[in-house]
Design a protein around this motif. Structure first.
Motif, short mmCIF file in Angstrom:
data_model
loop_
_atom_site.label_atom_id
_atom_site.label_comp_id
_atom_site.label_asym_id
_atom_site.label_seq_id
_atom_site.Cartn_x
_atom_site.Cartn_y
_atom_site.Cartn_z
N LEU A 207 -15.69 -45.25 -31.05
CA LEU A 207 -17.07 -45.08 -31.52
C LEU A 207 -17.87 -46.34 -31.21
N SER A 208 -18.22 -46.49 -29.98
CA SER A 208 -18.90 -47.71 -29.52
C SER A 208 -20.32 -47.82 -30.07
N SER A 209 -20.89 -46.71 -30.54
CA SER A 209 -22.25 -46.73 -31.09
C SER A 209 -22.26 -46.97 -32.59
N LEU A 210 -21.08 -47.03 -33.22
CA LEU A 210 -20.99 -47.13 -34.68
C LEU A 210 -21.64 -48.42 -35.19
N GLU A 211 -22.52 -48.26 -36.17
CA GLU A 211 -23.21 -49.41 -36.76
C GLU A 211 -22.80 -49.65 -38.21
N VAL A 212 -22.53 -48.59 -38.95
CA VAL A 212 -22.16 -48.71 -40.36
C VAL A 212 -20.90 -47.90 -40.62
N LEU A 213 -19.88 -48.56 -41.18
CA LEU A 213 -18.66 -47.90 -41.61
C LEU A 213 -18.40 -48.29 -43.06
N ARG A 214 -18.46 -47.31 -43.94
CA ARG A 214 -18.20 -47.56 -45.36
C ARG A 214 -17.17 -46.55 -45.86
N ALA A 215 -15.98 -47.06 -46.17
CA ALA A 215 -14.90 -46.21 -46.67
C ALA A 215 -14.30 -46.78 -47.95
N GLY A 216 -14.97 -47.71 -48.59
CA GLY A 216 -14.48 -48.32 -49.83
C GLY A 216 -14.46 -47.33 -50.98
N GLY A 217 -13.76 -47.71 -52.03
CA GLY A 217 -13.70 -46.85 -53.20
C GLY A 217 -12.78 -45.65 -53.04
N ASN A 218 -11.99 -45.63 -51.95
CA ASN A 218 -10.96 -44.62 -51.76
C ASN A 218 -9.61 -45.31 -51.97
N LYS A 219 -9.09 -45.21 -53.16
CA LYS A 219 -7.96 -46.05 -53.58
C LYS A 219 -6.65 -45.71 -52.90
N LEU A 235 -21.22 -52.68 -34.60
CA LEU A 235 -21.01 -52.60 -36.05
C LEU A 235 -21.78 -53.71 -36.77
N THR A 236 -22.60 -53.32 -37.75
CA THR A 236 -23.36 -54.29 -38.55
C THR A 236 -22.91 -54.32 -40.00
N PHE A 237 -22.21 -53.26 -40.46
CA PHE A 237 -21.77 -53.21 -41.86
C PHE A 237 -20.38 -52.59 -41.90
N LEU A 238 -19.44 -53.30 -42.52
CA LEU A 238 -18.08 -52.81 -42.70
C LEU A 238 -17.71 -52.90 -44.17
N ARG A 258 -22.26 -58.86 -34.81
CA ARG A 258 -23.40 -58.31 -35.56
C ARG A 258 -23.09 -58.06 -37.04
N LEU A 259 -21.85 -58.28 -37.44
CA LEU A 259 -21.50 -58.03 -38.84
C LEU A 259 -22.25 -58.94 -39.80
N GLN A 260 -22.43 -60.18 -39.43
CA GLN A 260 -23.15 -61.16 -40.26
C GLN A 260 -22.52 -61.23 -41.66
N ASN A 261 -23.27 -60.97 -42.71
CA ASN A 261 -22.76 -61.09 -44.08
C ASN A 261 -22.46 -59.74 -44.72
N THR A 262 -22.33 -58.72 -43.93
CA THR A 262 -22.12 -57.38 -44.48
C THR A 262 -20.68 -56.94 -44.18
N PHE A 263 -19.74 -57.69 -44.76
CA PHE A 263 -18.32 -57.50 -44.52
C PHE A 263 -17.64 -57.46 -45.88
N HIS A 264 -17.46 -56.25 -46.45
CA HIS A 264 -17.00 -56.09 -47.83
C HIS A 264 -15.55 -55.64 -47.86
N LEU A 265 -14.67 -56.53 -48.31
CA LEU A 265 -13.24 -56.23 -48.31
C LEU A 265 -12.57 -56.63 -49.62
N TYR A 266 -13.33 -56.79 -50.69
CA TYR A 266 -12.75 -57.24 -51.97
C TYR A 266 -11.85 -56.16 -52.58
#
Length: 271
Positions: A207-219, A235-238, A258-266
């Motif tokens: 998915l070379s065009s992917l900009e936002v991937l959010r899969a959190g909260g799936n335990k 990708l700008t948001f993970l 391009r991720l910058q500060n939008t890298f959420h892995l807590y």
């Protein structure tokens, strides 16, 4: 002299018009039949209108905001939340914050020109129908913040024009289907706050065009972050917080400038 003039007039006067032929009658009858068929079609609701009306009225209480959905209308193009093409085909269904409280049993295969489908914050129930894969014109698909259950159908992988898939905040289970990685135009993939499990498929690197991937909260999402995710250069948001992903972060993520500060892995088990 007068006899000669009469003969000349007979010789040079235009011939009388030919009598009507069977071809003329055929053309006339065809035009009349076409006009009758057009008038009949204008008086009968089209299939898209019938499908939408039947689905809405499966609700025990039809919301007042959609009260203009009338079964006697020949087209749904003037209904609230419906947009049509100039040819009269439904291209957008956009229902937000309307308490429908009905299963998502809409016959999606009826909408061949649908490019945008949004039904969010509507408390729809049931599963995502497999025939979503028949909506080949679909670009934007949002069923967020409902009460949907079941799995994400693999048939979504047939949607080659899909740019946004937004299914967050439901009760979806099962794995992230690898078929999603066939949606090569996908820019936004929002699956957070469900009950998904399994691994993030390595094919996501396609998915070379992917900009936002959010899969959190799936335990129950487990395993490592795939190395191939580093190939998603746009990708700008993970967001993978609050899952059971573990192990080391792949070096390939360093390519994602391009991720910058939008890298959420807590709330994970990274080391």
């Amino acid at each position: 002299m007068s006899i000669l003039s009469s003969r000349q007039n007979l010789l040079f006067s235009p011939p009388p018009p030919p009598p009507p032929t069977s071809l003329s009658f055929f053309i006339l009858n065809t035009l009349l039949l076409s006009a009758l068929l057009f008038a009949s079609a204008a008086a009968v609701p089209n299939h898209e209108a019938s499908v939408l009306f039947s689905w809405l009225h499966s609700s025990p209480s039809v919301p007042s905001s959609l009260s203009d959905w009338n079964s006697l209308d020949s087209t749904p193009c003037k209904w609230t939340s419906i947009t049509c093409s100039p040819q009269g085909f439904v291209t957008e269904i956009n229902i937000q914050s309307v308490p429908l409280q009905i299963p998502f049993s809409l016959n999606l295969s009826s909408f061949h020109f649908l490019s945008k489908l949004v039904i969010s914050y509507a408390n729809i129930t049931g599963t995502i129908p497999v025939d979503i894969g028949d909506c080949l014109s679909l670009k934007f698909f949002d069923l967020s913040s409902n009460s949907l259950v079941g799995t994400i159908p693999a048939s979504i992988g047939k949607l080659q024009n899909l740019e946004s898939l937004i299914l967050n905040s439901n009760q979806l289970t099962g794995k992230i289907p690898v078929e999603l990685c066939s949606c090569i135009r996908l820019k936004n993939l929002l699956l957070f706050d469900n009950r998904l499990g399994g691994y993030i498929p390595p094919e996501i690197g396609k998915l070379s065009s992917l900009e936002v991937l959010r899969a959190g909260g799936n335990k129950d999402i487990i395993g490592k972050v795939p190395d191939e995710l580093g190939d998603c250069g746009n990708l700008t948001f993970l967001g993978l917080a609050d899952t059971r992903i573990s192990g080391s972060l792949p070096v390939s993520l360093g390519k994602l400038s391009r991720l910058q500060n939008t890298f959420h892995l807590y709330n994970n088990a990274f080391r």
